[in-house]
Design a protein around this motif. Sequence first.
Motif, PDB file in Angstrom:
ATOM      1  N   ARG A  96       0.880  -1.007   0.118  1.00 21.64           N
ATOM      2  CA  ARG A  96       0.100   0.045   0.116  1.00 21.64           C
ATOM      3  C   ARG A  96       1.080   1.212  -0.063  1.00 21.64           C
ATOM      4  O   ARG A  96       0.637   2.321  -0.838  1.00 21.64           O
ATOM      5  CB  ARG A  96      -1.024   0.154   1.195  1.00 21.64           C
ATOM      6  N   ALA A  97       1.969   1.101   0.954  1.00 19.31           N
ATOM      7  CA  ALA A  97       2.796   2.363   0.670  1.00 19.31           C
ATOM      8  C   ALA A  97       3.468   2.580  -0.421  1.00 19.31           C
ATOM      9  O   ALA A  97       3.688   3.652  -1.034  1.00 19.31           O
ATOM     10  CB  ALA A  97       3.707   2.204   1.943  1.00 19.31           C
ATOM     11  N   ALA A  98       3.883   1.415  -1.133  1.00 20.19           N
ATOM     12  CA  ALA A  98       4.424   1.496  -2.593  1.00 20.19           C
ATOM     13  C   ALA A  98       3.328   2.396  -3.567  1.00 20.19           C
ATOM     14  O   ALA A  98       3.948   3.083  -4.495  1.00 20.19           O
ATOM     15  CB  ALA A  98       4.910   0.167  -2.990  1.00 20.19           C
ATOM     16  N   ARG A  99       2.107   1.875  -3.448  1.00 17.43           N
ATOM     17  CA  ARG A  99       1.214   2.223  -4.457  1.00 17.43           C
ATOM     18  C   ARG A  99       0.977   3.891  -4.154  1.00 17.43           C
ATOM     19  O   ARG A  99       0.898   4.747  -5.086  1.00 17.43           O
ATOM     20  CB  ARG A  99      -0.148   1.543  -3.911  1.00 17.43           C
ATOM     21  N   ALA A 100       1.323   4.133  -2.732  1.00 17.65           N
ATOM     22  CA  ALA A 100       1.060   5.559  -2.528  1.00 17.65           C
ATOM     23  C   ALA A 100       2.412   6.433  -2.855  1.00 17.65           C
ATOM     24  O   ALA A 100       2.451   7.583  -2.563  1.00 17.65           O
ATOM     25  CB  ALA A 100       0.974   5.798  -0.935  1.00 17.65           C
ATOM     26  N   GLY A 101       3.537   5.908  -3.210  1.00 23.54           N
ATOM     27  CA  GLY A 101       4.814   6.632  -3.764  1.00 23.54           C
ATOM     28  C   GLY A 101       5.842   6.642  -2.881  1.00 23.54           C
ATOM     29  O   GLY A 101       6.678   7.242  -2.858  1.00 23.54           O
ATOM     30  N   ASP A 102       5.767   5.837  -1.526  1.00 21.41           N
ATOM     31  CA  ASP A 102       6.434   5.625  -0.722  1.00 21.41           C
ATOM     32  C   ASP A 102       8.101   5.201  -1.273  1.00 21.41           C
ATOM     33  O   ASP A 102       8.036   4.067  -1.717  1.00 21.41           O
ATOM     34  CB  ASP A 102       6.157   4.687   0.504  1.00 21.41           C
ATOM     35  N   ARG A 103       9.080   5.958  -1.306  1.00 19.81           N
ATOM     36  CA  ARG A 103      10.154   5.496  -2.016  1.00 19.81           C
ATOM     37  C   ARG A 103      10.922   4.200  -1.618  1.00 19.81           C
ATOM     38  O   ARG A 103      11.520   3.410  -2.078  1.00 19.81           O
ATOM     39  CB  ARG A 103      11.351   6.657  -1.998  1.00 19.81           C
ATOM     40  N   LYS A 104      10.677   4.492  -0.284  1.00 19.73           N
ATOM     41  CA  LYS A 104      11.404   2.944   0.444  1.00 19.73           C
ATOM     42  C   LYS A 104      10.621   1.996   0.107  1.00 19.73           C
ATOM     43  O   LYS A 104      11.359   0.750   0.207  1.00 19.73           O
ATOM     44  CB  LYS A 104      11.405   3.278   2.165  1.00 19.73           C
ATOM     45  N   ALA A 105       9.206   1.904   0.282  1.00 15.33           N
ATOM     46  CA  ALA A 105       8.434   0.747   0.053  1.00 15.33           C
ATOM     47  C   ALA A 105       8.634   0.333  -1.279  1.00 15.33           C
ATOM     48  O   ALA A 105       8.804  -0.838  -1.707  1.00 15.33           O
ATOM     49  CB  ALA A 105       7.006   1.144   0.311  1.00 15.33           C
ATOM     50  N   LEU A 106       8.613   1.450  -2.278  1.00 11.72           N
ATOM     51  CA  LEU A 106       8.963   0.876  -3.821  1.00 11.72           C
ATOM     52  C   LEU A 106      10.192   0.174  -3.955  1.00 11.72           C
ATOM     53  O   LEU A 106      10.388  -0.765  -4.727  1.00 11.72           O
ATOM     54  CB  LEU A 106       8.775   2.172  -4.613  1.00 11.72           C
ATOM     55  N   SER A 107      11.412   0.651  -3.208  1.00 10.62           N
ATOM     56  CA  SER A 107      12.609   0.208  -3.462  1.00 10.62           C
ATOM     57  C   SER A 107      12.408  -1.377  -2.820  1.00 10.62           C
ATOM     58  O   SER A 107      12.981  -2.324  -3.490  1.00 10.62           O
ATOM     59  CB  SER A 107      13.399   0.814  -2.637  1.00 10.62           C
ATOM     60  N   ALA A 108      11.889  -1.558  -1.804  1.00 11.25           N
ATOM     61  CA  ALA A 108      11.713  -2.954  -1.196  1.00 11.25           C
ATOM     62  C   ALA A 108      10.799  -3.849  -2.082  1.00 11.25           C
ATOM     63  O   ALA A 108      11.193  -5.088  -2.160  1.00 11.25           O
ATOM     64  CB  ALA A 108      10.787  -2.853   0.230  1.00 11.25           C
ATOM     65  N   VAL A 109       9.920  -3.134  -2.721  1.00  7.35           N
ATOM     66  CA  VAL A 109       9.031  -4.289  -3.756  1.00  7.35           C
ATOM     67  C   VAL A 109       9.871  -4.653  -4.806  1.00  7.35           C
ATOM     68  O   VAL A 109      10.118  -5.670  -5.365  1.00  7.35           O
ATOM     69  CB  VAL A 109       7.920  -3.685  -4.183  1.00  7.35           C
ATOM     70  N   ARG A 110      10.665  -3.745  -5.482  1.00 10.28           N
ATOM     71  CA  ARG A 110      11.682  -3.868  -6.536  1.00 10.28           C
ATOM     72  C   ARG A 110      12.434  -4.876  -6.244  1.00 10.28           C
ATOM     73  O   ARG A 110      12.685  -5.963  -7.026  1.00 10.28           O
ATOM     74  CB  ARG A 110      12.123  -2.596  -7.075  1.00 10.28           C
ATOM     75  N   ARG A 111      13.333  -4.861  -5.195  1.00 13.96           N
ATOM     76  CA  ARG A 111      14.269  -5.793  -4.617  1.00 13.96           C
ATOM     77  C   ARG A 111      13.682  -7.330  -4.530  1.00 13.96           C
ATOM     78  O   ARG A 111      14.433  -8.065  -4.828  1.00 13.96           O
ATOM     79  CB  ARG A 111      14.888  -5.407  -3.323  1.00 13.96           C
ATOM     80  N   TYR A 112      12.459  -7.164  -3.895  1.00 17.25           N
ATOM     81  CA  TYR A 112      11.687  -8.422  -3.652  1.00 17.25           C
ATOM     82  C   TYR A 112      11.570  -9.275  -5.152  1.00 17.25           C
ATOM     83  O   TYR A 112      11.748 -10.269  -5.386  1.00 17.25           O
ATOM     84  CB  TYR A 112      10.424  -8.343  -2.936  1.00 17.25           C
ATOM     85  N   VAL A 113      11.079  -8.265  -5.921  1.00 12.83           N
ATOM     86  CA  VAL A 113      10.588  -8.952  -7.308  1.00 12.83           C
ATOM     87  C   VAL A 113      11.684  -9.489  -7.859  1.00 12.83           C
ATOM     88  O   VAL A 113      11.953 -10.588  -8.838  1.00 12.83           O
ATOM     89  CB  VAL A 113      10.045  -7.937  -8.264  1.00 12.83           C
TER      90      VAL A 113
END
Length: 417
Positions: free
Chosen positions: A303-320
């Motif tokens: 949810r944080a990644a969808r909202a544009g949270d940079r750290k969350a987006l980075s965490a999801v990218r590294r997971y994928v």
Amino acid sequence: MTEIPGGGDLSQLRRLNALAAIGALRGEPALTLTEIAGRTGLSRASTEDVVRELLERGWVEEVAPATGTVGRPARRYRFRADAGRVLGVDIGGHKVLALVGDLDGEVQHSVRVAVTPSMGRTERLAAVDRAVREALAGSGTSATGVWVTGVATTGLVDGVGRVMLSEALPEWTGLDVAAHVGGLVAGPVLVENDSKLAALAESWRGVARHAKDVVFLLAGLRTGTGLIIDGKLHRGFGNAAGEIGALPAAGWTRAPGHLRSWPGGEERAGDAEGRTGTEARAGGTGAPDAGGDPDTAMEEVFRAARAGDRKALSAVRRYVRDLAVGTSALVLTLDPELVVVGGGFSRSADLIVEPLRRELDRWCIRTPEVRVSGFGDEGVALGALRLALDHVERGLHHSGEIAAPESFLTGGHLKGR
């Protein structure tokens, strides 16, 4: 189907014709003799003989004509899916889900009991007992009325239903799951790995039902896989096919750590396990709340990644990226038509699928289509139900005449695998 010319084994011919008629009727509301003949390739006379025999044995019944029909309506027949019952059970880290189905695989009743990953063997088996008993009671099925039971569990499972290795559940390695569940119901009990059965469900009624070669990813804080090769579930010589996550270089053991590293990620997952345990001890049978499943708790990261949270987006990218390493190895090995993403993280497919596809483009010679399961957390249990139905069908195809449905309750047609 082409009828066998004269001089062949007539009993074998009758059995094959009967199986063809059953195959044509299954899953259909009702068919006329003409429609059955057209779908099986049998002559009208042979179709009449076969349907008459199936009526006498109890596999088929005549359907009342529709009201308001002008003239004499053609007789219509349907397969008696209610002639027997099968059971599918998913024993997971966060829930036990039991489904009672008819012979067409339609779910008649389901029961969910919440558990926790830290729960010991005795408590988890008590939850299994409860789910099975309540599912049978809710469907009006007696324990002796279950033809076959399919059971899904985490870990490696041998050919007789014993867990050879389970790192996810305590006190689970060495457990004879088939023997325990066999004490609850009649009929054979077949046990298989949960990821494999989730793949089987997708091949049966999911997004992979038209594909012959599939890699299924059970994506969550634990990643598993099931393989469909040439339309069939692939188990491998020792039932360990697809366990690429055991290889550290594949990245699957490392991948969830990226999500946990997001501020609060580790705490949320840990808290969720504690809440699930509290609910299980309280005896809740409904689905855990939004915080009751660690996979669900990690939705905060998505949810944080969808909202544009940079750290969350980075965490999801590294997971994928790490998820894609092992997936690419499977794709390069099998060249599947589809990769299907299921499991708890499939709820966040909008953040996973496209990045996963791009990573596969980097590493694979040919990138297969990537699709998302629509089963939610019921796919594994549906696969267990399909496992039971497959065993029923093998019994139907067993040599000899097709006996009445009641004979299946004696176990003569349904021996363990």
